[in-house]
Design a protein around this motif. Structure first.
Motif, PDB file in Angstrom:
ATOM      1  N   SER A 116       3.292  -1.571   3.951  1.00  0.00           N
ATOM      2  CA  SER A 116       2.677  -0.228   3.906  1.00  0.00           C
ATOM      3  C   SER A 116       3.345   1.054   3.868  1.00  0.00           C
ATOM      4  N   LYS A 117       3.476   1.943   3.266  1.00  0.00           N
ATOM      5  CA  LYS A 117       4.187   3.198   3.171  1.00  0.00           C
ATOM      6  C   LYS A 117       3.290   4.464   3.592  1.00  0.00           C
ATOM      7  N   LYS A 139      -1.318  -0.330  -9.658  1.00  0.00           N
ATOM      8  CA  LYS A 139      -2.675  -0.361  -9.636  1.00  0.00           C
ATOM      9  C   LYS A 139      -3.262   0.706  -8.508  1.00  0.00           C
ATOM     10  N   LEU A 140      -4.249   1.386  -9.057  1.00  0.00           N
ATOM     11  CA  LEU A 140      -5.125   2.399  -8.341  1.00  0.00           C
ATOM     12  C   LEU A 140      -6.513   2.110  -8.028  1.00  0.00           C
ATOM     13  N   LEU A 152       0.888  -1.229  -0.054  1.00  0.00           N
ATOM     14  CA  LEU A 152      -0.067   0.089  -0.080  1.00  0.00           C
ATOM     15  C   LEU A 152       1.086   1.320   0.053  1.00  0.00           C
ATOM     16  N   ASN A 153       1.271   1.868  -1.359  1.00  0.00           N
ATOM     17  CA  ASN A 153       2.126   2.723  -1.374  1.00  0.00           C
ATOM     18  C   ASN A 153       1.788   4.041  -1.001  1.00  0.00           C
ATOM     19  N   LYS A 154       0.550   4.507  -1.355  1.00  0.00           N
ATOM     20  CA  LYS A 154       0.405   6.146  -1.272  1.00  0.00           C
ATOM     21  C   LYS A 154      -1.141   6.111  -1.130  1.00  0.00           C
ATOM     22  N   GLY A 160     -13.357  10.995  -0.778  1.00  0.00           N
ATOM     23  CA  GLY A 160     -12.825   9.582  -0.780  1.00  0.00           C
ATOM     24  C   GLY A 160     -11.410   9.645  -0.855  1.00  0.00           C
ATOM     25  N   CYS A 161     -11.002   8.516  -0.935  1.00  0.00           N
ATOM     26  CA  CYS A 161      -9.398   8.368  -0.684  1.00  0.00           C
ATOM     27  C   CYS A 161      -9.017   7.220  -2.093  1.00  0.00           C
ATOM     28  N   ARG A 162      -7.989   7.792  -2.847  1.00  0.00           N
ATOM     29  CA  ARG A 162      -7.542   6.927  -4.078  1.00  0.00           C
ATOM     30  C   ARG A 162      -6.173   6.510  -3.278  1.00  0.00           C
ATOM     31  N   THR A 163      -6.242   4.917  -3.453  1.00  0.00           N
ATOM     32  CA  THR A 163      -5.088   4.270  -2.953  1.00  0.00           C
ATOM     33  C   THR A 163      -4.226   3.718  -4.184  1.00  0.00           C
ATOM     34  N   TYR A 164      -2.726   3.886  -4.020  1.00  0.00           N
ATOM     35  CA  TYR A 164      -1.856   3.402  -4.860  1.00  0.00           C
ATOM     36  C   TYR A 164      -1.255   1.839  -4.376  1.00  0.00           C
ATOM     37  N   PHE A 165      -1.562   0.814  -4.947  1.00  0.00           N
ATOM     38  CA  PHE A 165      -0.863  -0.505  -4.620  1.00  0.00           C
ATOM     39  C   PHE A 165       0.143  -0.551  -5.599  1.00  0.00           C
TER      40      PHE A 165
END
Length: 124
Positions: free
Chosen positions: A116-117, A75-76, A15-17, A25-30
């Protein structure tokens, strides 16, 4: 000897960013680091998103396929209606699908390494 090689094969999921997304909402970068000897044509994760009170806010199923062998893939995914700073943990609680290319489904939990970062914990 084959068991030792299998034990070293990993699928790193980071879980990078986090990034704010509209609306609220929240966009997650994996990052998916496929260090196994297998390309995955099917890869779905069911995630429980815990809020700042440690309570499950929502469940999301995300599709990360395909995951090519010996590659890192970005992947986002969107987490709707929950601000990034309110997410304390992302729990991988189920794998609805983990299917290697041209093979039967397998249990991927043993080869996955989560990290996770972000400020949120990423665990299984």
């Amino acid at each position: 000897m084959q068991d030792a090689a299998a034990a070293e094969a990993t699928l790193g999921i980071e879980l990078n960013k986090f990034e704010a997304a509209e609306p609220d909402g929240c966009r997650t970068y994996f990052l998916f680091r496929n260090n196994s000897d297998t390309t995955f044509e099917g890869f779905e994760m069911s995630l429980a998103i815990l809020d700042s009170n440690g309570v499950i806010d929502q469940l999301l199923t995300i599709d990360a396929a395909p995951l090519p062998v010996a590659r890192t893939t970005l992947k986002l995914f969107e987490i709707p209606d929950l601000a990034c700073d309110r997410i304390t943990e992302v729990l991988l609680h189920d794998m609805p699908l983990c299917k290697p290319q041209n093979a039967d489904e397998i249990d991927c939990f043993d080869i996955m390494e989560l990290s996770s970062k972000t400020t949120a914990r990423f665990a299984k």
